[in-house]
Write a protein that holds these residues in place. Structure first.
Motif, mmCIF file in Angstrom:
data_model
loop_
_atom_site.group_PDB
_atom_site.id
_atom_site.type_symbol
_atom_site.label_atom_id
_atom_site.label_comp_id
_atom_site.label_asym_id
_atom_site.label_seq_id
_atom_site.Cartn_x
_atom_site.Cartn_y
_atom_site.Cartn_z
ATOM 1 N N ASP A 153 -56.703 8.509 6.299
ATOM 2 C CA ASP A 153 -57.744 8.203 7.284
ATOM 3 C C ASP A 153 -58.728 7.201 6.698
ATOM 4 O O ASP A 153 -59.078 7.288 5.519
ATOM 5 N N THR A 154 -59.207 6.282 7.523
ATOM 6 C CA THR A 154 -60.228 5.347 7.026
ATOM 7 C C THR A 154 -61.622 5.803 7.410
ATOM 8 O O THR A 154 -62.603 5.221 6.969
ATOM 9 N N VAL A 155 -61.714 6.829 8.258
ATOM 10 C CA VAL A 155 -63.011 7.286 8.717
ATOM 11 C C VAL A 155 -62.906 8.774 9.033
ATOM 12 O O VAL A 155 -61.843 9.264 9.426
ATOM 13 N N ALA A 156 -63.993 9.496 8.808
ATOM 14 C CA ALA A 156 -64.017 10.917 9.154
ATOM 15 C C ALA A 156 -64.133 11.059 10.668
ATOM 16 O O ALA A 156 -64.726 10.203 11.337
ATOM 17 N N LYS A 157 -63.518 12.121 11.204
ATOM 18 C CA LYS A 157 -63.405 12.262 12.656
ATOM 19 C C LYS A 157 -64.018 13.586 13.104
ATOM 20 O O LYS A 157 -63.618 14.637 12.621
ATOM 21 N N GLY A 158 -64.925 13.500 14.043
ATOM 22 C CA GLY A 158 -65.521 14.727 14.548
ATOM 23 C C GLY A 158 -66.229 14.495 15.859
ATOM 24 O O GLY A 158 -66.497 13.352 16.244
ATOM 25 N N VAL A 159 -66.524 15.574 16.541
ATOM 26 C CA VAL A 159 -67.229 15.481 17.807
ATOM 27 C C VAL A 159 -67.918 16.823 18.073
ATOM 28 O O VAL A 159 -67.398 17.880 17.705
ATOM 29 N N SER A 160 -69.092 16.758 18.674
ATOM 30 C CA SER A 160 -69.809 17.972 19.078
ATOM 31 C C SER A 160 -70.196 17.863 20.535
ATOM 32 O O SER A 160 -70.496 16.760 21.026
ATOM 33 N N LEU A 161 -70.202 18.973 21.226
ATOM 34 C CA LEU A 161 -70.781 19.001 22.564
ATOM 35 C C LEU A 161 -71.292 20.404 22.863
ATOM 36 O O LEU A 161 -71.001 21.352 22.131
ATOM 37 N N THR A 162 -72.077 20.511 23.911
ATOM 38 C CA THR A 162 -72.585 21.830 24.306
ATOM 39 C C THR A 162 -72.204 22.086 25.751
ATOM 40 O O THR A 162 -71.945 21.147 26.516
ATOM 41 N N LEU A 163 -72.154 23.347 26.111
ATOM 42 C CA LEU A 163 -71.993 23.692 27.518
ATOM 43 C C LEU A 163 -72.704 25.014 27.753
ATOM 44 O O LEU A 163 -73.146 25.677 26.801
ATOM 45 N N SER A 164 -72.811 25.361 29.016
ATOM 46 C CA SER A 164 -73.573 26.551 29.367
ATOM 47 C C SER A 164 -72.619 27.634 29.858
ATOM 48 O O SER A 164 -71.729 27.382 30.671
ATOM 49 N N GLY A 215 -62.490 0.818 18.158
ATOM 50 C CA GLY A 215 -63.492 1.397 19.054
ATOM 51 C C GLY A 215 -64.189 2.633 18.520
ATOM 52 O O GLY A 215 -64.651 3.481 19.295
ATOM 53 N N TYR A 216 -64.302 2.795 17.201
ATOM 54 C CA TYR A 216 -64.980 3.955 16.600
ATOM 55 C C TYR A 216 -65.384 3.527 15.210
ATOM 56 O O TYR A 216 -64.551 3.048 14.440
ATOM 57 N N SER A 217 -66.640 3.659 14.868
ATOM 58 C CA SER A 217 -67.049 3.118 13.575
ATOM 59 C C SER A 217 -67.464 4.194 12.579
ATOM 60 O O SER A 217 -67.188 4.074 11.397
ATOM 61 N N GLU A 218 -68.120 5.259 13.027
ATOM 62 C CA GLU A 218 -68.497 6.273 12.051
ATOM 63 C C GLU A 218 -68.639 7.638 12.706
ATOM 64 O O GLU A 218 -68.789 7.761 13.917
ATOM 65 N N LEU A 219 -68.603 8.642 11.850
ATOM 66 C CA LEU A 219 -68.730 10.021 12.299
ATOM 67 C C LEU A 219 -70.102 10.230 12.948
ATOM 68 O O LEU A 219 -71.120 9.918 12.345
ATOM 69 N N PRO A 220 -70.136 10.756 14.170
ATOM 70 C CA PRO A 220 -71.449 11.076 14.752
ATOM 71 C C PRO A 220 -72.030 12.315 14.072
ATOM 72 O O PRO A 220 -71.361 12.976 13.277
ATOM 73 N N GLU A 221 -73.280 12.624 14.383
ATOM 74 C CA GLU A 221 -73.866 13.855 13.833
ATOM 75 C C GLU A 221 -73.127 15.053 14.438
ATOM 76 O O GLU A 221 -72.913 15.102 15.652
ATOM 77 N N LEU A 222 -72.718 15.982 13.575
ATOM 78 C CA LEU A 222 -71.993 17.161 14.065
ATOM 79 C C LEU A 222 -72.932 18.366 14.066
ATOM 80 O O LEU A 222 -73.636 18.616 13.076
ATOM 81 N N SER A 223 -72.945 19.088 15.179
ATOM 82 C CA SER A 223 -73.857 20.231 15.313
ATOM 83 C C SER A 223 -73.325 21.448 14.569
ATOM 84 O O SER A 223 -72.113 21.714 14.587
ATOM 85 N N ALA A 224 -74.223 22.182 13.961
ATOM 86 C CA ALA A 224 -73.867 23.475 13.364
ATOM 87 C C ALA A 224 -73.402 24.422 14.462
ATOM 88 O O ALA A 224 -73.816 24.318 15.612
ATOM 89 N N VAL A 225 -72.486 25.307 14.085
ATOM 90 C CA VAL A 225 -72.002 26.334 15.015
ATOM 91 C C VAL A 225 -72.358 27.680 14.390
ATOM 92 O O VAL A 225 -71.880 28.001 13.290
ATOM 93 N N ALA A 226 -73.214 28.420 15.066
ATOM 94 C CA ALA A 226 -73.654 29.695 14.487
ATOM 95 C C ALA A 226 -72.450 30.568 14.170
ATOM 96 O O ALA A 226 -71.560 30.747 15.013
ATOM 97 N N GLY A 227 -72.385 31.094 12.970
ATOM 98 C CA GLY A 227 -71.273 31.955 12.563
ATOM 99 C C GLY A 227 -70.220 31.239 11.738
ATOM 100 O O GLY A 227 -69.287 31.876 11.255
ATOM 101 N N VAL A 228 -70.351 29.913 11.574
ATOM 102 C CA VAL A 228 -69.392 29.167 10.750
ATOM 103 C C VAL A 228 -70.150 28.471 9.620
ATOM 104 O O VAL A 228 -71.073 27.683 9.862
ATOM 105 N N ARG A 229 -69.795 28.799 8.379
ATOM 106 C CA ARG A 229 -70.364 28.094 7.224
ATOM 107 C C ARG A 229 -69.229 27.375 6.500
ATOM 108 O O ARG A 229 -68.103 27.869 6.417
#
Lengths: 405, 405
Positions: free
Chosen positions: B155-166, B4-18
């Motif tokens: 791992d067979t696939v890279a794992k990540g997730v991004s979300l935003t909140l207020s 039920g997961y095929s590829e890494l979604p686009e991950l958002s930049a987090v200001a202050g982390v390089r």
């Protein structure tokens, strides 16, 4: 092929015990799957059963019957465990006993039922009943081998052992048979074991004897950590040798107990050697623990680790997996600087890291063996425990993924 | 392929982390295996580490450093766990931190080291050091995807997730990445997870947040019951969004914690979906227990049973194995008449036996799915717990028997 065991040795008759094996088509075609064991009048019988809360119908009925009467018959089927079958399953077990009792002319409570095989399907009582006349007609003292074959399920080889000992100068015989290869774990497993002797033994001495023997044998083996709903180990003493009656004060009682332990240990190790898909026979010994409980805790954590078991299958001296298992076993205040890890005579870990003289070649040499000792010294006490296990192979997955299909 | 997961979604930049990912040839050829994460001055950092007694050198050093300073850099390598390496391993971890600190112009204690991979081999510090100039030169806020790939082992696939909140009307971002697929179990596993946000969070509120999130996510998954020596989950809050500083009294703190839990749960489930050889994603829910502890006891006994896991692999509704696992979970005075067993919406066991309306076809329908809910109702209390696991396949054995070779 079991590790270090190729075929059933010759099993000695035990005076007072007659057996027969029949093809009742409980599940399998073209093989025996029903055993009747007849015990001579006056035989004494002691037993240990599974501690699984979902114990199977035959276990419940066997316990009930054993509390009422001295058994005259054991009725054993393979192919169907009559477990998870609720009230109808209890009824099936009782009807099977009654059917045999009617033909044999005894009370139904003098028959103990045993079942092993698939869980959750109704026992085909009609087919068992149809095979009973043949079973009674073919009883013989010389049918141990046929019986040992008939109780097999996923076993690849029949398991049995005979030995003799002397009581008051009189030779008595012990013969045991067992089945089991998967779902094996402490506290009894999918394991049925029957040990008979023509010695005469007083009831409570007989019960003590089998309990002690089981604790250090069948309760020290594990293939996959799963315990069954149906496990039972029965010890029968017919007294037919005419030897003196043993009670726990008799000078030969310790020797008798040692012999029963020897038979139990050999049978239990045969189950591990024939563990589903096993390619290695592994002894896990934990020393230097505070008490027996924490030694067993470490030993079983190592023995149940799928990562350790797959490394054993690969003959890979990947000792980090053993160390990680020790580390997660839950011992409080474990000082890792005190822990030593050995494979046979090779010390791998000492002082919290790899032993200075350890070489991969030494580890590989031990791992290439069929039989391996993993020895873990905790360095914090005087207790020790030993258990036996097998590896986790492709065949284990195949056997258990295909069992019902 | 994960369930039920095929590829890494686009991950958002987090200001202050390089971040940057480099090929340091720690173990692998032709792929990145070293990650540097740079945290902006003033960032806060909270972490949870493995409870394994044999915790790895980087875990010991990261704990020490975290107690001394607010971290500025995370230094992560795959391919080598630097575990079971004793005093030399600690030295290696410290030297790696010092090498990065020297080039970055900070204190060595402002670098947290993380390692994952093979246990018991010395870390190639020289090769890591050689890659550091390149790593620092290539730092970018947009390298989350490259970093998520570089920390993979089996791992067979890279794992990540991004979300935003207020928060107070200001949008903040959370991005997380994780690695892990075998040796997964409660209390953290061979699992590294990094979650960063540009929200500003007070230190103790940040630590509470990650502990709660881990407890209900990473500590509720199991692939093979094995816990690792190296697990870590880190939560970084840079404050670079300019949003108000959260403490545990702030009205938006619960929403922030819920968002961190959401990221943790999604990452932890991705680890199970990508479990070594997994073909099923299985939720085990135990209801009606006296307390949370006994619910987890039953849930893990079922989830760790090799017989249950191989039946899941075979899509075999062999529910007897689930029942046997419940029965051996060690609950005192379990009344089996009260226990119900469900596969999704199909009731299989009720009143101590097979449910009257159960059909094999119904069980088979559920078992054929990629995602399955095993629900066990104990009928003796109000507590419930949910964990996630996978099946045991041929590929699991292959992956773990071949890992080092």
């Amino acid at each position: 092929m079991p590790v270090g065991y190729s075929e059933l040795p010759e099993l000695s008759a035990v005076a007072g015990v007659r057996l027969s094996a029949q093809a009742a088509q409980v599940r399998y075609e073209g093989r025996d799957d029903l055993v009747v064991m007849e015990l001579a009048e006056g035989s004494r019988c002691a037993a240990v059963f599974t501690r699984n809360a979902f114990c199977a119908a035959p276990v419940i009925v066997a316990r009930e019957h054993l509390a009422q009467h001295a058994p005259r018959y054991l009725l054993i089927n393979s192919g169907n465990a009559n477990a998870g079958t609720g009230a109808p399953g209890l009824d099936d077990a009782r009807r099977s006993c009654a059917a045999l009792a009617k033909r044999a002319g005894c009370d139904a409570a003098q028959v103990l039922p045993f079942s092993t095989g698939v869980i959750g399907e109704r026992l085909p009582v009609q087919r068992i009943e149809s095979a009973l006349d043949g079973a009674l007609a073919n009883l013989s003292e010389n049918n141990w081998s046929a019986a040992a074959h008939a109780i097999m399920t996923t076993d690849t080889v029949a398991k049995g052992v005979s030995l003799t000992l002397s009581i008051d100068g009189q030779t008595v015989t012990l013969t045991g048979m067992a089945k089991g290869s998967g779902m094996i774990r402490p506290d009894m497993a999918t394991m049925l074991a029957y040990i008979a002797t023509d010695a005469a033994v007083e009831s409570s001495a007989l019960q003590n004897c089998i309990q002690q023997a089981v604790e250090q044998s069948f309760n020290r083996i594990t293939v996959d950590g799963d315990t069954s709903t149906n496990d039972a180990c029965v010890l029968v003493a017919t007294g037919a040798s005419g030897a003196a009656v043993l009670d726990d004060a008799h000078p030969d009682y310790p020797a008798f107990c040692a012999a029963v332990s020897e038979v139990s240990t050999r049978l239990s190790q045969l189950i591990v050697r024939d563990g589903e898909g096993a390619t290695k026979f592994v002894t896990v010994r934990v020393e230097g623990g505070h008490d027996s409980a924490e030694c067993l805790q470490v030993a079983y954590t190592v023995a149940h680790s799928p990562l350790v078991k797959t490394a054993l299958f690969a003959s890979d001296p990947n000792w980090g997996r053993i160390l990680a298992a020790v580390g997660r076993a839950g011992l409080s205040q474990l000082d890792i600087e005190q822990v030593e890890l050995w494979l046979d005579d090779v010390c791998i870990v000492r002082d919290g890291g790899v032993a200075q003289d350890y070489t991969e070649a030494d580890g590989q040499r031990v791992m290439n063996q069929d039989e391996i000792l993993i020895r873990i010294a905790l360095g914090r006490g005087a207790a020790s425990e030993t258990i036996w296990t097998s590896d986790l192979s492709h065949d284990y997955v195949s056997i258990n993924a295909d069992y019902r299909s």
